[in-house]
Enzyme design. Structure first.
Site, PDB file in Angstrom:
ATOM      1  N   GLY B  37      14.616  59.368 -40.046  1.00 20.93           N
ATOM      2  CA  GLY B  37      13.930  59.594 -38.771  1.00 20.93           C
ATOM      3  C   GLY B  37      13.058  58.400 -38.423  1.00 20.93           C
ATOM      4  CG  LEU B  38      12.299  57.767 -34.231  1.00 22.43           C
ATOM      5  CD1 LEU B  38      11.700  58.355 -32.939  1.00 22.43           C
ATOM      6  CD2 LEU B  38      12.912  56.388 -33.956  1.00 22.43           C
ATOM      7  CB  SER B  39       8.100  54.314 -37.767  1.00 22.77           C
ATOM      8  OG  SER B  39       6.881  54.019 -38.409  1.00 22.77           O
ATOM      9  CB  SER B  41       9.755  61.069 -37.664  1.00 24.64           C
ATOM     10  OG  SER B  41      10.356  60.614 -38.868  1.00 24.64           O
ATOM     11  N   GLY B  42       7.308  61.763 -40.013  1.00 23.47           N
ATOM     12  CA  GLY B  42       6.879  62.691 -41.060  1.00 23.47           C
ATOM     13  C   GLY B  42       7.753  62.727 -42.303  1.00 23.47           C
ATOM     14  CE  LYS B  43      11.223  57.769 -42.345  1.00 17.68           C
ATOM     15  NZ  LYS B  43      10.353  57.604 -41.166  1.00 17.68           N
ATOM     16  CB  SER B  44       6.481  59.346 -46.382  1.00 15.51           C
ATOM     17  OG  SER B  44       6.234  58.921 -47.695  1.00 15.51           O
ATOM     18  CB  SER B 111      18.079  55.393 -43.466  1.00 18.40           C
ATOM     19  OG  SER B 111      17.513  56.696 -43.406  1.00 18.40           O
TER      20      SER B 111
END
Lengths: 204, 204
Positions: B37-39, B41-44, B111
């Site tokens: 997902g975008l920077s 966006s809450g991935k980490s 990614s």
């Protein structure tokens, strides 16, 4: 998109599982056991045998060796000095990640240069145990399971460690084993003793 | 060295701990949860929150993200298309190793390209769960915790995903979460449900 709600009200802050948490879960510490030595000195055999012995003790252990690294993560690398260095650097970084994940990780690579091994050690100096598989060249050459020493002697393979490229033995490894004389079981016992000494099985 | 004993009598054959062995030891399967997902966006954040939730269930889970990969294993890589691809390739390989080690591993990287994610998936197609953190660009930009969207808008950062470089959303991720609207807890629950569906907690 301008109608999307602002997200300040949502608790998107960071929480994390630490290395210590994972060590508690696994019931032992994370550590890298770095096997170094000539081709056919028994690094991979010993690393795997130790991982089996650890598994019997319910220790979460994983072997990194040519079979699962050279042809995958490091498949872009050749055998120039620069590429060998990069190979060891990446293995060292990966080993560090496994240690951080609270696993015992065993690396089995020739890693012929002191400076490269030192670089890997410095990534995690307190969690790095170097084990020198010190079988004599003559023993390794007599084993020669893949016939590569023969090819090196015949000049078909160039810059082969121990033949026409140097192997720099460690000055002060945590453990040195004459893997040309000792049995696998004797070597496994010595590595387990090393882990006991370093209190890998003790969670504080 | 010629006096060294031959070693044919020693049992230097290979034994090994398998992935299945380690899964039994850990009490769950190994799997990669690939957050994209975008920077901002809450991935980490989500990957870490899931790892905490899993830890409470005694699941051995480890997060791979910019903090422990970009500046270490992949510190030789820049942001050219080629380097971004190599970045994802190595992360995919590392994820595969953690899966093989019987761990749940959570990767949190933008990614942005479908082809790169597909490459990572193909390394372990049966153990790869793609989770799209699908917060709208407007939400991500309003969060902007590091002020990087602002810099991208001002042209200080070039080729920034979502601004002047593409983000290709997954067509068929195993899970799509609107991380701009849902709470972290809601997202964590959805990921845990996904793991239940894929029987990660069941050892056969």
């Amino acid at each position: 998109m301008s109608n999307s709600p602002k997200a300040e009200n949502l608790t998107w802050h960071q929480t994390a599982v630490t290395r210590t948490d994972l060590e508690k879960l696994h019931g032992h510490k994370g550590v890298t056991i770095w096997f170094t030595g000539l081709s056919a000195s028994g690094k991979s055999t010993l690393a795997n045998a130790v991982s089996v012995a650890l598994y019997k003790r319910k220790v979460s252990a994983y072997v990194l060796d040519g079979d699962n690294v050279r042809h995958y993560l490091n498949r872009d690398l050749g055998f120039s000095h620069e590429d060998r260095m990069e190979n060891i650097r990446r293995i060292g970084e990966m080993a560090r990640l496994f240690t951080q994940a609270g696993m015992v990780n065993l690396t089995a690579f020739i890693s012929p240069y002191r400076s490269d091994r030192e670089m890997a050690r410095q990534l995690q100096p307190e969690s790095f145990l170097e084990v020198h598989c010190a079988a004599d060249l003559a023993v390794c050459e007599s084993r020669d399971p893949k016939g590569i020493y023969k090819k090196a002697r015949n000049g078909i393979i160039k810059e082969f460690t121990g033949i026409d490229a140097p192997y720099e033995p460690p000055d002060n490894p945590e453990l040195r084993l004459d893997t040309g004389v000792l049995s696998v079981d004797q070597c496994v016992d010595a590595v387990l003793d090393l882990l006991e000494q370093h209190e890998i099985f003790i969670i504080r």
